[in-house]
Design an enzyme around this catalytic site. Structure first.
Site, PDB file in Angstrom:
ATOM      1  CD  GLU A 132      18.434   2.177  -5.631  1.00  0.00           C
ATOM      2  OE1 GLU A 132      17.466   2.946  -5.501  1.00  0.00           O
ATOM      3  OE2 GLU A 132      19.160   2.156  -6.640  1.00  0.00           O
ATOM      4  CB  VAL A 135      14.796   7.347  -2.164  1.00  0.00           C
ATOM      5  CG1 VAL A 135      13.542   7.914  -2.816  1.00  0.00           C
ATOM      6  CG2 VAL A 135      15.622   8.466  -1.559  1.00  0.00           C
ATOM      7  N   GLY A 137      12.778   2.203  -0.737  1.00  0.00           N
ATOM      8  CA  GLY A 137      13.168   0.836  -0.390  1.00  0.00           C
ATOM      9  C   GLY A 137      13.762   0.033  -1.521  1.00  0.00           C
ATOM     10  CB  ILE A 139      11.675   1.191  -6.226  1.00  0.00           C
ATOM     11  CG1 ILE A 139      10.337   0.611  -5.767  1.00  0.00           C
ATOM     12  CG2 ILE A 139      11.603   1.634  -7.679  1.00  0.00           C
ATOM     13  CD1 ILE A 139       9.186   1.604  -5.840  1.00  0.00           C
ATOM     14  N   GLY A 190       1.058  -1.906  11.202  1.00  0.00           N
ATOM     15  CA  GLY A 190       2.447  -1.464  11.152  1.00  0.00           C
ATOM     16  C   GLY A 190       2.785  -0.627   9.924  1.00  0.00           C
ATOM     17  CD  GLU A 193       6.767   4.860  12.584  1.00  0.00           C
ATOM     18  OE1 GLU A 193       6.848   4.610  13.806  1.00  0.00           O
ATOM     19  OE2 GLU A 193       7.436   4.269  11.717  1.00  0.00           O
ATOM     20  CG  ASP A 204       8.380   9.336   4.186  1.00  0.00           C
ATOM     21  OD1 ASP A 204       9.474   9.003   4.656  1.00  0.00           O
ATOM     22  OD2 ASP A 204       7.829   8.732   3.245  1.00  0.00           O
ATOM     23  CE  LYS A 208      10.304   7.461   1.411  1.00  0.00           C
ATOM     24  NZ  LYS A 208       9.007   6.782   1.660  1.00  0.00           N
ATOM     25  N   GLY A 308       9.993  -1.949   4.542  1.00  0.00           N
ATOM     26  CA  GLY A 308       9.977  -3.339   4.999  1.00  0.00           C
ATOM     27  C   GLY A 308      11.385  -3.832   5.236  1.00  0.00           C
TER      28      GLY A 308
END
Lengths: 435, 435
Positions: A132, A135, A137, A139, A190, A193, A204, A208, A308
């Protein structure tokens, strides 16, 4: 009587430390609500001598440099992989599965690169692999696709699934910044990157999307199957023109079944104009969302934090709870979601409406020339604006088209760019009307 | 090798027929993706002689008037209850559980009235009770609360969870209709019942909220615990004033942990002003959404269709799939979510900002009188508008307050309504800033 569950953890970076803290804070609450008493027994790290954050309580946890200490320990019930990177993470995941330990991972890169091997190891050993947190975070889109939508047939998925680019585009839209300034701000906070390429070029999001599409369409897709375009060439003025037309520009990831073409899907990540009144337009800053259309459930949206420390650790921990609830002798009812095979549509065949901006000389006959080129390629104009120029010099022409293929637009633009009245390369962006 | 799963169904109304059709259409797809071959073996109906829709294929399905034919049939793996109403539905659910059959139900009324008995029967028999379709139709919020958020501590939930009232308010907002006309349109389209009371008075939302809060806060709440106010007295002009202030009026269901008061929650359904830019403001027509805040995951939103034949049937079928995947000898890891006990805040103690509209005579000193009353009750004004009157006669005063308790507002309004310069009872609505 609470049931004890022992975790063996690979990796003690940002997410790993978050998991240690979260588990300490939530242990009692989880015991009360689920009947599971979860603790971390061992953590495998690269450098056992490294100084750790003093606030992090590692009491009672064995810190080791030897992965076998986790993989071969019969008292460890669930392995959690939070090392990141493809290797040696994938190897650890597969070894743990081979030792019949369910594995929880937040590792998108490993799944994108070694998904086949990992899922095969899981199903052939009859244990679960849970991802989980890999992909979007917090959700719970993976669980939703695997379980809640198992009864349905997904027609299309649209996502804002990269927080970095969404943050940058939000700042360009609402604070009227140019790309470079917005990127700098994202880096300072933050959200980006130091080397932002992987995010801003769309990779990215493409990784996903390949995982989401694999689950949603039960087929094996990889990052390379996704037609990918980033946001680094988006200009503030295009965001402003789009605004006047009633649209926001978002880095939209989309996976759709192609209408009228059996067994074929289109997979795309691209900066896209979406109507302001669409729910996805309200997804701001670093937040993520997936909007999908099921044949039977109709439209749905899932919104939350895509990254996060704590949001990701919470997703990992909910997978641990689920895995622990399924620690029976019966094999985990797990199917390799990557077994099917579907065709990928040639991106140039993808049909949509387009936004087009040209910078031209303010001379009689210019519009006729451009309209003529578009007509030749079968591109029909839906709306058109030319601003009054403030002084002599080039002026922008902004237009939207009816539905055409990307091939037609590309061919037309090539010809438009060659016109002597055109002063800058034309900009074209897709419009998604969600119809 | 697909694993056969036999369903025994109670009820063949709108949702039941939808399930029969959906299963016929999706059987092969579900077999391919889950390895389960699901079929309906028997349906228990009130009137076995009733003429059914000719398009509905019931071939190979036993139609019976005897519930025992389902409950006692050892070949039936999963019981599905779609009769609606509290009884005899609750009795059927409990009997099936006592015969160790997992039960899937879409019956909100039965859960609200008999939740305790039903959950106790499930846990004491070690089988699962699944009810995704009972709350917000296709939105998988039940599974999310039970699984994905099991690791977190939910702080607050806000929902637009009644399609009828959301449709009516949407039409009042965007088509500038008064309540009666919007209700009539909703009835014509099937979004409101001929007797709309249960929806428009907020009871349906309150029942749903009591179930969501029970799961979210692991405690037993009933409909009567929810402070409930409907939308039937909302006027078009209040929607317009709210619009000018930057708000939309929605029937908002909210469940919050009270700050600073341990173990206490507030449960409320009321027409509420919410900021236009908040995602929930974009939830239009008959659609539903739940916006929640977790201590660790932060904010999330779940959006989709809250009702309808196929969306609801799809939610039922996904529960059937989940139940079938857990048909092992090991007891289902099911905890009665209704065991805890939390205090309910007195609604009058609930603090929020308020919108206030008074119709007053346009005379000197009127504003001073109203402001004076508010001041006496400690209500501090945040913004204030008085429109220029078009002719002689009463004028509206619209103001918003800083945070005050509902008690203060009620007391102040009682006094304002008694002023001789006030021509209509004052209207007060809560403002939710989601802060």
């Amino acid at each position: 009587m609470a049931k004890p569950v022992a975790i063996g953890l690979f990796g003690l970076g940002n997410i790993g430390s978050g998991l240690v803290s979260l588990l300490q804070e939530r242990r009692k609450g989880i015991r009360d609500s689920t009947g599971l008493s979860i603790s971390i027994k061992a953590i495998c790290v690269k450098d056992t001598g490294k100084q750790r954050d003093a606030a992090l309580s590692l009491e009672g946890i064995r810190i080791t440099g030897d992965p076998q200490a986790i993989v071969q320990d019969p008292d460890i019930d669930v392995a959690v992989e939070l090392m990141g990177g493809v290797e040696p993470a994938s190897e650890m995941i597969i070894k743990a599965l081979q030792h019949k330990k369910p594995v929880v991972t937040a590792n998108k890169a490993a799944l994108a690169a070694k998904g086949d091997e990992i899922f095969t190891a899981a199903s052939s050993n009859g244990v679960g692999i849970f991802f989980e947190a890999a992909v979007c975070g917090s959700i719970p889109i993976i669980r939703v696709l695997q379980e809640s939508l198992a009864s349905d047939s997904i027609q299309a998925m649209f996502g804002i699934i990269n927080g970095t680019t969404n943050y940058i585009l939000t700042k360009m839209t609402f604070d009227s910044k140019e790309y470079d300034a917005a990127l700098k701000e994202a880096q300072k906070l933050g959200f980006a990157e130091p080397d932002p390429a992987f995010d801003v070029l769309g990779n990215d999001a493409a990784q996903k999307l390949s995982i989401l599409a694999s689950l949603g369409f039960q087929s094996r897709f990889a990052e390379k199957d996704v037609s990918t375009e980033g946001i680094s060439s988006i200009k503030k003025k295009d965001i402003q023109y789009a605004d006047r037309l009633g649209y926001r520009i978002k880095l939209l990831a989309s996976a759709k079944r192609c209408r009228g073409v059996e067994n074929t899907v289109s997979l795309r990540v691209a900066p896209t104009l979406i109507p302001k009144q669409h729910l996805l337009s309200g997804v701001l800053n670093e937040l993520n969302a997936i909007f999908l259309v099921g044949k039977y459930v109709g439209e749905q949206m899932y919104y939350g934090k895509g990254a996060g420390q704590y949001p990701t650790a919470a997703a990992v921990l909910s997978d641990v709870i689920f895995a622990a609830q399924h620690l029976t002798d019966a094999p985990f009812p797990f199917r390799n979601p990557f077994l099917g095979s579907k065709e990928i549509q040639d991106p140039l065949d993808g049909v949509s409406r387009f936004y087009l901006r040209c910078i031209v000389l303010d001379k009689p006959g210019v519009l006729a020339k451009i309209a003529g080129v578009l007509g030749t390629h079968g591109v029909s104009i839906a709306s058109f604006t030319q601003e009054e120029r403030s002084a002599s010099g080039p002026v922008p022409i902004v237009l939207t088209t009816h539905e055409v293929s990307e091939r037609q637009i590309h061919d037309a633009i090539k010809e438009i760019d060659a016109l002597d009245v055109v002063k800058e390369k034309a900009v074209s962006l897709r419009i998604e009307d969600f119809s």
